[in-house]
Design a protein around this motif. Structure first.
Motif, PDB file in Angstrom:
ATOM      1  N   UNK A  20       0.802  -1.229   0.000  1.00 11.94           N
ATOM      2  CA  UNK A  20       0.000   0.000   0.000  1.00 11.94           C
ATOM      3  C   UNK A  20       0.838   1.284   0.000  1.00 11.94           C
ATOM      4  N   UNK A  21       2.130   1.171   0.090  1.00 11.94           N
ATOM      5  CA  UNK A  21       2.977   2.349   0.212  1.00 11.94           C
ATOM      6  C   UNK A  21       3.191   2.724   1.666  1.00 11.94           C
ATOM      7  N   UNK A  22       2.107   3.033   2.357  1.00  8.85           N
ATOM      8  CA  UNK A  22       2.122   3.288   3.791  1.00  8.85           C
ATOM      9  C   UNK A  22       0.823   2.773   4.396  1.00  8.85           C
ATOM     10  N   UNK A  23       0.871   2.470   5.689  1.00 14.12           N
ATOM     11  CA  UNK A  23      -0.354   2.152   6.429  1.00 14.12           C
ATOM     12  C   UNK A  23      -0.300   2.873   7.774  1.00 14.12           C
ATOM     13  N   UNK A  24      -1.456   3.247   8.333  1.00 16.69           N
ATOM     14  CA  UNK A  24      -1.459   3.913   9.636  1.00 16.69           C
ATOM     15  C   UNK A  24      -1.208   2.934  10.781  1.00 16.69           C
ATOM     16  N   UNK A  25      -0.454   3.392  11.773  1.00 12.60           N
ATOM     17  CA  UNK A  25      -0.314   2.663  13.035  1.00 12.60           C
ATOM     18  C   UNK A  25      -0.517   3.675  14.155  1.00 12.60           C
ATOM     19  N   UNK A  26      -0.943   3.187  15.310  1.00 11.45           N
ATOM     20  CA  UNK A  26      -1.256   4.069  16.428  1.00 11.45           C
ATOM     21  C   UNK A  26      -0.457   3.676  17.660  1.00 11.45           C
ATOM     22  N   UNK A  27       0.058   4.697  18.359  1.00 10.51           N
ATOM     23  CA  UNK A  27       0.674   4.515  19.665  1.00 10.51           C
ATOM     24  C   UNK A  27      -0.238   5.190  20.682  1.00 10.51           C
ATOM     25  N   UNK A  28      -0.605   4.461  21.724  1.00 13.51           N
ATOM     26  CA  UNK A  28      -1.612   4.956  22.656  1.00 13.51           C
ATOM     27  C   UNK A  28      -1.138   4.817  24.094  1.00 13.51           C
ATOM     28  N   UNK A  29      -1.639   5.711  24.940  1.00 13.86           N
ATOM     29  CA  UNK A  29      -1.548   5.505  26.376  1.00 13.86           C
ATOM     30  C   UNK A  29      -2.935   5.085  26.844  1.00 13.86           C
ATOM     31  N   UNK A  30      -2.966   4.121  27.736  1.00 15.30           N
ATOM     32  CA  UNK A  30      -4.224   3.494  28.154  1.00 15.30           C
ATOM     33  C   UNK A  30      -4.724   4.130  29.448  1.00 15.30           C
TER      34      UNK A  30
ATOM     35  N   UNK B 244     -12.405  -1.245  14.316  1.00 14.43           N
ATOM     36  CA  UNK B 244     -13.750  -1.201  13.745  1.00 14.43           C
ATOM     37  C   UNK B 244     -14.367   0.186  13.910  1.00 14.43           C
ATOM     38  N   UNK B 245     -14.126   0.797  15.070  1.00 13.59           N
ATOM     39  CA  UNK B 245     -14.660   2.135  15.325  1.00 13.59           C
ATOM     40  C   UNK B 245     -14.129   3.134  14.302  1.00 13.59           C
ATOM     41  N   UNK B 246     -12.828   3.084  14.001  1.00 14.34           N
ATOM     42  CA  UNK B 246     -12.238   4.001  13.027  1.00 14.34           C
ATOM     43  C   UNK B 246     -12.814   3.736  11.643  1.00 14.34           C
ATOM     44  N   UNK B 247     -12.984   2.465  11.279  1.00 17.97           N
ATOM     45  CA  UNK B 247     -13.563   2.120   9.978  1.00 17.97           C
ATOM     46  C   UNK B 247     -14.956   2.725   9.818  1.00 17.97           C
ATOM     47  N   UNK B 248     -15.749   2.631  10.875  1.00 19.84           N
ATOM     48  CA  UNK B 248     -17.138   3.067  10.796  1.00 19.84           C
ATOM     49  C   UNK B 248     -17.270   4.588  10.892  1.00 19.84           C
ATOM     50  N   UNK B 249     -16.431   5.215  11.698  1.00 21.85           N
ATOM     51  CA  UNK B 249     -16.591   6.638  11.960  1.00 21.85           C
ATOM     52  C   UNK B 249     -15.753   7.540  11.052  1.00 21.85           C
ATOM     53  N   UNK B 250     -14.639   7.004  10.520  1.00 21.50           N
ATOM     54  CA  UNK B 250     -13.788   7.831   9.664  1.00 21.50           C
ATOM     55  C   UNK B 250     -13.767   7.256   8.249  1.00 21.50           C
ATOM     56  N   UNK B 251     -13.053   6.154   8.054  1.00 22.49           N
ATOM     57  CA  UNK B 251     -12.999   5.550   6.717  1.00 22.49           C
ATOM     58  C   UNK B 251     -12.495   4.119   6.840  1.00 22.49           C
ATOM     59  N   UNK B 252     -13.031   3.220   5.997  1.00 15.50           N
ATOM     60  CA  UNK B 252     -12.664   1.811   6.063  1.00 15.50           C
ATOM     61  C   UNK B 252     -11.188   1.599   5.755  1.00 15.50           C
ATOM     62  N   UNK B 253     -10.617   2.458   4.901  1.00 17.58           N
ATOM     63  CA  UNK B 253      -9.210   2.286   4.516  1.00 17.58           C
ATOM     64  C   UNK B 253      -8.242   2.917   5.515  1.00 17.58           C
ATOM     65  N   UNK B 254      -8.778   3.638   6.529  1.00 18.00           N
ATOM     66  CA  UNK B 254      -7.925   4.453   7.392  1.00 18.00           C
ATOM     67  C   UNK B 254      -7.677   3.850   8.770  1.00 18.00           C
ATOM     68  N   UNK B 255      -8.155   2.644   9.027  1.00 21.30           N
ATOM     69  CA  UNK B 255      -7.992   2.110  10.377  1.00 21.30           C
ATOM     70  C   UNK B 255      -6.515   1.783  10.645  1.00 21.30           C
ATOM     71  N   UNK B 256      -6.052   1.951  11.871  1.00 24.21           N
ATOM     72  CA  UNK B 256      -4.651   1.635  12.188  1.00 24.21           C
ATOM     73  C   UNK B 256      -4.404   0.133  12.153  1.00 24.21           C
ATOM     74  N   UNK B 257      -3.424  -0.278  11.359  1.00 23.72           N
ATOM     75  CA  UNK B 257      -3.136  -1.717  11.222  1.00 23.72           C
ATOM     76  C   UNK B 257      -2.510  -2.284  12.478  1.00 23.72           C
ATOM     77  N   UNK B 258      -1.894  -1.431  13.271  1.00 25.22           N
ATOM     78  CA  UNK B 258      -1.306  -1.882  14.525  1.00 25.22           C
ATOM     79  C   UNK B 258      -1.557  -0.822  15.584  1.00 25.22           C
ATOM     80  N   UNK B 259      -1.895  -1.224  16.792  1.00 26.75           N
ATOM     81  CA  UNK B 259      -2.093  -0.303  17.916  1.00 26.75           C
ATOM     82  C   UNK B 259      -1.194  -0.759  19.060  1.00 26.75           C
ATOM     83  N   UNK B 260      -0.280   0.101  19.468  1.00 26.75           N
ATOM     84  CA  UNK B 260       0.729  -0.259  20.464  1.00 26.75           C
ATOM     85  C   UNK B 260       0.600   0.644  21.688  1.00 26.75           C
ATOM     86  N   UNK B 261       0.594   0.040  22.863  1.00 33.29           N
ATOM     87  CA  UNK B 261       0.536   0.821  24.104  1.00 33.29           C
ATOM     88  C   UNK B 261       1.932   1.297  24.493  1.00 33.29           C
ATOM     89  N   UNK B 262       2.031   2.579  24.900  1.00 28.46           N
ATOM     90  CA  UNK B 262       3.295   3.160  25.364  1.00 28.46           C
ATOM     91  C   UNK B 262       3.049   3.862  26.695  1.00 28.46           C
TER      92      UNK B 262
END
Length: 572
Positions: A505-515, A531-549
């Protein structure tokens, strides 16, 4: 209307008449809609204009000599108040000191930008001499200060205890930009030829004839953060004060400029985000609330809100987070009327509305090169919650294709651009960097470097920095909108989104989060967030990885430093 005809109630501030400032008196009975205000508004910038006259002297000359310009609260809750009359007399004295030190029109004078009375006095006195103010953050280290003093060839430095050790180290060096004789120290014992601020003012006359300046003459230099190279000196002319007024009047004050407002901003008065509120507050005769302590204390700041009746405030997202963590959940402040919120998440917005029940929550947008051209004004229009507002009167905003310069369609992402010609809120140039200015301003537009979209109703949405945009399978994805959606989930306390390389895809979104406390980031939760990001923003924009920091890297004004996230080993 004459002074005697102005309303005399305690919560009303009259506006002294002027033949060319009527354009900036937005509180008129005949104004019924935002469209009317925009259509009828025209910039009225006189050729001869000095900011000191309109921020200080016209109020200092007023019959109301006790009108408060500033209340500053320091350590042990020590209070230092400054009236407009005192601001006028002290700035006249300091202007005489500067002139006797050889400062003349066009010279640069640096000042420590603490939230204390001497900072206001310094700004006004520098302008009275016709010189150019260079505010320094109290948090700057030696290298940062030396770079700025050298870059714009500063002649005099007015320093407080927050910067004095660094300034003295620079002055004692070989071939430095200043010597000890060029330093004026505030509330510090002078040494090695330095001048003492209080002692110098005592010996100087209050009488000073403000130097005649053109509206186009430089008034202050703000330095960029230097994230894309050495910091650049953004030069703003005296007319930039007028460029700040529509957004302050309509967004910060919600159209109520004649109310006797007390205004508060948390950051030092060395950033355009602060000065865009500080200077207009003085123009309208309002009062400033200053925090003179070295470190921000959420409990103390909230107590000051209540004790000193703060009515309008710029509140960045990190401040709300600290308030939420430190304040009693039942805390309330009834004096606040407008909260200019520098965040997008619904939880913090709801908290503000609950804690400040009489306040409307507005958002806005600006940068060092353009003083807040976008904002909300709920007394005149409503915008969707996620919008940063609309173009304020006098400003024209477009979303343009960064490569072709052509406008994009409504709702599509493009680079936010501000019509430059005739807009006094825009920079006059970069200090001795004309090539950088020609990159910033092209074909009559100031290119912000930020991506956004504008809907059919002229509401503007910030997407991301242009450099931060994620290009995935032909889509342009704004990390800011993904972050906004993730923050809406109760598990997420904070979040930063970046794009990482992907072969397909060239690039994909990933997210770093504090819980958030009491939650954990399980596989099921990650899937729920995606799923929330797919439904509320765009199906192609969901973060492929979510990492806690443990913590997200942030800039001094609270923005996530995505460049540091991109340097992580798991982001390569």
């Amino acid at each position: 209307m004459t002074d005697s005809e102005q309303p005399s109630t305690d919560n009303v501030v009259g506006s002294r008449p002027s033949p060319f400032l009527e354009a900036f008196q937005f509180e008129k009975e005949e104004l019924t809609s935002f469209e009317q205000v925009r259509d009828e508004f025209e910039w009225d910038v006189p050729e001869v204009f000095n900011a000191a006259t309109y921020l200080c002297d016209r109020w200092g000359d007023d019959h109301d000599t006790e009108r408060t310009a500033m209340t500053s609260v320091g350590s042990a809750n020590a209070v230092d108040q400054l009236t407009y009359s005192e601001l006028k007399s002290r700035s006249g004295r300091l202007a005489n000191v500067l002139r006797s030190s050889g400062v003349s029109k066009g010279d640069r004078v640096a000042l420590s930008a603490d939230q204390i009375p001497s900072t206001l006095v310094s700004f006004i006195s520098i302008w009275k001499v016709g010189a150019v103010a260079v505010p320094l953050s109290p948090k700057y280290g030696t290298s940062a200060i030396e770079y700025r003093l050298s870059d714009c060839d500063v002649d005099v430095c007015i320093s407080t205890s927050s910067n004095i050790e660094e300034v003295r180290e620079i002055a004692e060096g070989d071939d430095g930009p200043i010597s000890s004789a060029d330093i004026i120290v505030v509330d510090i014992e002078p040494r090695h030829g330095e001048k003492g601020y209080s002692e110098a003012l005592e010996e100087a006359s209050t009488a000073f004839g403000t130097r005649r300046t053109k509206a186009a003459d430089p008034a202050f230099i703000i330095y960029t953060s230097g994230t894309t190279g050495p910091p650049k000196g953004v030069v703003h002319a005296h007319r930039s004060l007028l460029g700040m007024l529509p957004t302050y009047a309509l967004s910060m004050c919600n159209g109520e400029t004649k109310f006797n407002h007390v205004a508060w901003v948390p950051a030092a008065w060395s950033w355009i985000a602060s000065l865009s509120y500080v200077f207009p507050a003085l123009f309208y005769g309002h009062s400033l609330m200053g925090d003179a302590n070295d470190r921000f204390d959420p409990v103390r700041s909230f107590r000051n809100f209540i004790e000193y009746n703060v009515s309008v405030a710029f509140i960045p997202h990190p401040v709300v987070q600290q308030w939420q963590e430190e304040l009693d959940p039942t805390s309330r402040c009834d004096s606040l009327r407008v909260a200019m919120f520098g965040g997008m998440d619904k939880e913090s917005t709801d908290w503000l509305r609950q804690t400040f029940p009489n306040a409307v929550v507005h958002k806005g947008y600006g940068q060092s090169e353009a003083c807040l051209p976008i904002g909300h004004c709920k007394s005149l229009f409503s915008s969707p919650e996620k919008s940063i507002g609309r173009a304020m009167p006098g400003h024209t905003i477009r979303t343009l294709d960064s490569e072709t310069g052509e406008p994009v369609k409504p709702g599509e992402i493009g680079e936010l651009a501000i019509r430059y010609d005739g807009d006094p809120a825009c920079l006059d140039g970069y200090w001795e960097r004309p090539e950088k200015f020609s990159e910033k301003v092209r074909d009559g537009w100031l290119w912000t470097g930020d991506l956004g979209r504008i809907d059919e109703d002229a509401n503007i949405y910030f997407t991301s920095r242009k450099d931060d945009v994620i290009k995935s399978s032909g889509y342009r994805i704004g990390p800011g909108e993904i972050e906004s959606e993730l923050r809406a989930h109760p598990v997420i306390e904070d979040v930063g989104v970046i794009g990482i390389p992907d072969d397909a895809r060239g690039e994909v979104p990933v997210a770093y989060v504090t819980v958030a406390d009491g939650f954990e980031l399980s596989e099921d939760t990650i899937e729920e967030l995606q799923t929330h990001v797919k439904e509320q923003y765009a199906a192609y924009a969901y973060p492929r990885r979510i990492t806690a920091v443990e913590e997200l890297p942030r800039t001094s004004n609270g923005k996530v430093r995505r460049v540091e996230l991109k340097d992580r080993s798991d982001a390569q």
